[in-house]
Design a protein around this motif. Sequence first.
Motif, PDB file in Angstrom:
ATOM      1  N   ILE A  44       2.265   1.826  -3.513  1.00  0.00           N
ATOM      2  CA  ILE A  44       1.246   2.349  -4.443  1.00  0.00           C
ATOM      3  C   ILE A  44       1.011   3.834  -4.176  1.00  0.00           C
ATOM      4  CG2 ILE A  44      -1.206   2.222  -5.056  1.00  0.00           C
ATOM      5  CD1 ILE A  44      -1.017  -0.812  -4.613  1.00  0.00           C
ATOM      6  N   GLU A  45       0.949   4.235  -2.915  1.00  0.00           N
ATOM      7  CA  GLU A  45       0.750   5.640  -2.561  1.00  0.00           C
ATOM      8  C   GLU A  45       1.911   6.501  -3.057  1.00  0.00           C
ATOM      9  OE1 GLU A  45       0.188   5.734   1.647  1.00  0.00           O
ATOM     10  OE2 GLU A  45      -1.893   5.040   1.525  1.00  0.00           O
ATOM     11  N   LEU A  46       3.113   5.982  -2.970  1.00  0.00           N
ATOM     12  CA  LEU A  46       4.295   6.698  -3.453  1.00  0.00           C
ATOM     13  C   LEU A  46       4.225   6.904  -4.964  1.00  0.00           C
ATOM     14  CD1 LEU A  46       6.979   7.933  -2.565  1.00  0.00           C
ATOM     15  CD2 LEU A  46       8.040   5.718  -3.008  1.00  0.00           C
TER      16      LEU A  46
ATOM     17  N   VAL B 181       1.482   6.869  -6.874  1.00  0.00           N
ATOM     18  CA  VAL B 181       0.366   7.776  -7.169  1.00  0.00           C
ATOM     19  C   VAL B 181       0.787   9.221  -6.904  1.00  0.00           C
ATOM     20  CG1 VAL B 181      -1.948   8.480  -6.434  1.00  0.00           C
ATOM     21  CG2 VAL B 181      -1.458   6.064  -6.822  1.00  0.00           C
ATOM     22  N   GLY B 182       1.452   9.460  -5.793  1.00  0.00           N
ATOM     23  CA  GLY B 182       1.933  10.803  -5.470  1.00  0.00           C
ATOM     24  C   GLY B 182       2.902  11.320  -6.516  1.00  0.00           C
TER      25      GLY B 182
ATOM     26  N   THR C 167       0.829  -1.201   0.000  1.00  0.00           N
ATOM     27  CA  THR C 167       0.000   0.000   0.000  1.00  0.00           C
ATOM     28  C   THR C 167       0.870   1.260   0.000  1.00  0.00           C
ATOM     29  OG1 THR C 167      -1.582  -1.233   1.356  1.00  0.00           O
ATOM     30  CG2 THR C 167      -1.937   1.116   1.144  1.00  0.00           C
ATOM     31  N   ARG C 168       1.917   1.253   0.755  1.00  0.00           N
ATOM     32  CA  ARG C 168       2.842   2.389   0.833  1.00  0.00           C
ATOM     33  C   ARG C 168       3.505   2.631  -0.527  1.00  0.00           C
ATOM     34  NH1 ARG C 168       3.794   6.480   4.399  1.00  0.00           N
ATOM     35  NH2 ARG C 168       4.429   5.343   6.237  1.00  0.00           N
TER      36      ARG C 168
END
Length: 164
Positions: free
Chosen positions: A7-9, A11-12, A4-5
Amino acid sequence: MQQTRKIELWVGTFVIAGICAVLVMIFQVADVKGLGTNDTYTLKAEFDNIGSLKVRSPVKVGGVVVGRVADIGLNKENLLPVVTMSINAEYDQFPDTSSVKILTSGLIGEQYIGLTPGFIFDDEEMLVDGNYIEDTKSALVLEDLIGQVLYSVGGGDSDKKEED
């Protein structure tokens, strides 16, 4: 949790890249050459009608942009529009006999100022900061032309009816 971390990176990163791309496109469309101030000098011209000329409209010589409209005001004595142009300092060789006219890009495009260099005589002076350009030609307003055509057509018909 680790996935999850990651994927967030990603996306950001893509969001930031997207924002940068949009900013670059905005600066390209707005024709922003630089954010710093360039060396310029001002020239002024008085017109009968400026049409829809706006501040930041280009000043062109033969299609080449040499400056921008810096300010549009009204002469309080004769109530005529006065346009202040900010000309790049590298183009400082315009004679006092130069003229300006308000032109339109295409049929209904944006309006800009066309600066036509005058003739250089032996005793001719060059335009310097704050000078007025005396030879001006106002904007051609499409609504006025349509009104004149309609008035002339209407006037021609009423004359024919009176003769009958």
